[in-house]
Design a protein around this motif. Structure first.
Motif, short mmCIF file in Angstrom:
data_model
loop_
_atom_site.label_atom_id
_atom_site.label_comp_id
_atom_site.label_asym_id
_atom_site.label_seq_id
_atom_site.Cartn_x
_atom_site.Cartn_y
_atom_site.Cartn_z
N VAL A 51 72.76 74.65 -11.05
CA VAL A 51 72.66 74.49 -12.00
C VAL A 51 72.48 73.05 -12.54
CG1 VAL A 51 71.83 74.97 -14.55
CG2 VAL A 51 72.82 76.68 -13.48
N LEU A 52 71.30 72.26 -12.22
CA LEU A 52 71.58 70.91 -12.15
C LEU A 52 71.25 69.96 -13.78
CD1 LEU A 52 71.79 68.10 -10.18
CD2 LEU A 52 68.76 68.42 -9.66
N TYR A 53 71.68 69.77 -13.62
CA TYR A 53 71.63 68.54 -15.57
C TYR A 53 71.07 67.42 -15.64
CZ TYR A 53 73.55 72.92 -17.24
OH TYR A 53 74.21 74.69 -17.06
N GLY A 54 70.20 66.74 -15.81
CA GLY A 54 70.05 65.43 -15.52
C GLY A 54 70.38 65.01 -16.96
N VAL A 55 71.90 63.80 -16.12
CA VAL A 55 72.69 63.63 -17.84
C VAL A 55 72.73 61.66 -17.36
CG1 VAL A 55 74.57 64.86 -16.89
CG2 VAL A 55 74.53 63.10 -15.41
N ASN A 56 71.59 61.38 -16.73
CA ASN A 56 71.24 60.07 -16.76
C ASN A 56 70.32 60.30 -17.46
OD1 ASN A 56 74.03 60.40 -15.27
ND2 ASN A 56 72.72 58.23 -14.10
N ASP A 57 69.33 60.97 -17.91
CA ASP A 57 68.23 61.05 -18.83
C ASP A 57 68.72 61.02 -20.11
OD1 ASP A 57 66.79 61.75 -16.59
OD2 ASP A 57 66.91 63.46 -16.41
N ILE A 58 69.68 61.10 -20.32
CA ILE A 58 70.79 60.70 -21.72
C ILE A 58 71.25 60.19 -22.09
CG2 ILE A 58 72.03 61.61 -24.25
CD1 ILE A 58 68.95 63.60 -22.65
N LYS A 59 70.85 58.40 -22.84
CA LYS A 59 71.98 57.70 -23.06
C LYS A 59 73.11 58.39 -24.51
CE LYS A 59 72.29 53.15 -25.41
NZ LYS A 59 71.13 51.71 -25.69
N LEU A 60 73.98 58.47 -24.29
CA LEU A 60 75.09 58.88 -25.07
C LEU A 60 75.22 58.21 -26.13
CD1 LEU A 60 77.61 60.04 -21.82
CD2 LEU A 60 76.26 61.41 -23.54
N ASP A 61 75.43 57.08 -25.89
CA ASP A 61 75.64 55.81 -26.97
C ASP A 61 76.78 56.19 -27.26
OD1 ASP A 61 74.87 54.06 -29.40
OD2 ASP A 61 73.88 54.85 -30.15
N GLY A 62 78.29 56.53 -27.10
CA GLY A 62 79.32 56.77 -27.59
C GLY A 62 79.71 58.52 -27.56
N GLY A 63 78.58 59.07 -27.13
CA GLY A 63 78.85 60.70 -27.74
C GLY A 63 79.33 61.60 -26.30
N LYS A 64 79.40 62.90 -25.41
CA LYS A 64 79.70 63.02 -24.98
C LYS A 64 79.62 64.50 -24.24
CE LYS A 64 84.52 64.71 -22.96
NZ LYS A 64 86.37 65.10 -23.98
N PHE A 65 79.06 64.43 -23.40
CA PHE A 65 78.22 66.05 -23.25
C PHE A 65 80.06 67.05 -23.57
CE2 PHE A 65 75.76 63.17 -20.11
CZ PHE A 65 75.13 63.92 -20.61
N VAL A 66 79.37 68.62 -23.38
CA VAL A 66 80.06 69.55 -23.66
C VAL A 66 79.33 70.85 -24.04
CG1 VAL A 66 79.43 68.99 -26.13
CG2 VAL A 66 81.57 70.96 -25.67
N PHE A 67 79.48 71.90 -23.19
CA PHE A 67 78.46 73.22 -22.70
C PHE A 67 78.17 73.80 -23.96
CE2 PHE A 67 80.36 72.53 -18.27
CZ PHE A 67 78.36 72.18 -17.66
N SER A 68 77.78 74.56 -24.46
CA SER A 68 77.02 75.18 -25.93
C SER A 68 78.28 76.43 -25.95
CB SER A 68 75.65 75.62 -26.13
OG SER A 68 76.46 77.16 -24.29
N HIS A 69 79.41 76.75 -25.23
CA HIS A 69 80.07 76.96 -25.70
C HIS A 69 81.69 76.56 -26.26
CE1 HIS A 69 80.89 76.57 -20.92
NE2 HIS A 69 81.62 77.64 -21.33
N GLY A 70 81.20 75.50 -26.42
CA GLY A 70 81.92 74.39 -27.21
C GLY A 70 83.43 73.66 -25.63
N ASP A 71 83.16 73.89 -24.10
CA ASP A 71 83.80 73.21 -23.66
C ASP A 71 83.58 71.93 -23.01
OD1 ASP A 71 85.25 73.47 -21.57
OD2 ASP A 71 84.24 74.72 -20.29
#
Length: 340
Positions: A124-144
């Motif tokens: 499963v490929l996620y375009g993580v660099n398409d999103i500007k986090l602006d201080g946020g953090k990636f987390v999976f939808s089950h809270g991980d």
């Protein structure tokens, strides 16, 4: 998303998935690497079923957790499935009806699960660099926040004779491409994006934009202890799941003939046939393709979408970009891979 059907294992006689068969690979509650929990009969930890590839133009080890999210060509989450079946149960809530091969992605099956299945591998490929986090953090939808809890679901919707012929003719073929596998040609559909448009959500719960917390009563956890059930779903969802999680068994007499199973077939998604192998760019066809009958579609599947915390968009839909699998662990187009 790319799905691989791999001809793996010491036993080259593979059994098609029976109607009604289901399984889950991975543990959504995991928040750490469990080095002491080994594959039965093997030396590799069960945690090795999941790993991540940061596609940033450099080759690096693919860790079992979400170590890096600054990946210019995307973050690829990968999960191997169990390829050994006990030959009796179509589904058990604890997934004890299936087991991994001794080497996770290769090897032999334990005596407790002697029936070899074709090996499933999800990317499963996620375009993580398409999103500007602006201080946020990636987390999976089950809270991980770690990635250790990444997992994939499989629900069989194959017609037994079609899958059986596909495995027989193509699982160990050098060609690999689904277009080269005669039993699957009726399911090819270059117009699947129009024939199978995205459907609106059934739940009206907000999932886009700035959210105060994750949808579904999810609590973000980072371990190292496992997440609790109460951290990952609402009470009503737990009740509904407990009603649905019933064991289903294949009668031994039906299993022995390998084709007829007196059990209901699951409903297949109205979508494209599954991808077989590395998602290489497909050439456009000059002639339109007829709409594919629903009964020709394959299985249904489910997987986790990553989300961000309140400092950023709620859901990130990874835009699949063409990529090729590395030679590490034997993943290459000529290695018994059915690929699209």
């Amino acid at each position: 998303m790319a799905v691989y059907y791999l001809g793996r294992g010491d036993n080259k006689t593979l059994t098609p998935f029976p109607p009604g068969f289901r399984m889950v690979s991975g543990d959504k509650a995991a928040r750490s690497y469990k080095k002491d929990k080994l594959i039965p009969g093997g030396i590799r930890p069960v945690s090795d079923r999941v790993n991540f590839a940061c596609l940033d133009g450099t080759y690096s080890k693919e860790p079992n957790f979400m170590a890096k999210t600054d990946c210019k060509d995307g973050l690829r989450a990968q999960v191997h499935f169990q390829s050994c079946w006990n030959g009796r149960d179509l589904y058990k809530p604890d997934n004890s009806h299936v087991e991994y091969m001794s080497g996770v992605d290769n090897g032999d099956c334990p005596d407790t699960h002697p029936v070899p299945l074709i090996h499933l591998f999800y990317e499963v490929l996620y375009g993580v660099n398409d999103i500007k986090l602006d201080g946020g953090k990636f987390v999976f939808s089950h809270g991980d926040t770690t990635g250790y809890g990444f997992h994939g679901d499989f629900m069989n919707g194959w017609k037994p004779d079609v899958l059986a012929e596909g495995i027989k003719q193509c699982a160990f073929s050098k060609d690999g491409g689904v277009q080269y596998c005669p039993p699957f040609k009726p399911s090819l559909d270059s117009k699947f994006s129009k024939n199978c448009p995205q459907q609106p959500p059934l739940d009206k719960e907000p999932v886009h934009g700035m959210l105060a917390k994750l949808p579904g009563c999810i609590t973000v956890t980072s371990g190292p202890q496992d997440a609790k059930e109460s951290d990952m779903e609402c009470g009503s969802a737990r009740e509904a799941r407990s009603l649905d999680e019933e064991e289903q068994v294949v009668p031994e007499s039906d299993y022995e003939d390998g084709q007829e199973f007196d059990l209901p077939l699951p409903t297949a998604t109205r979508g494209p046939p599954p991808s077989f192998g590395s998602p290489k760019p497909r050439s456009k066809r000059s002639k339109p393709t007829e709409e594919i009958p629903e009964e020709n579609y394959g299985y249904t599947y489910d997987y986790d979408l990553p989300t961000t915390t309140s400092r950023g968009p709620s859901v990130i839909n990874g835009s699949p970009k063409p990529h090729y699998m590395r030679g590490k662990r034997g993943y290459k187009p000529s290695d018994n891979v059915l690929k699209a």
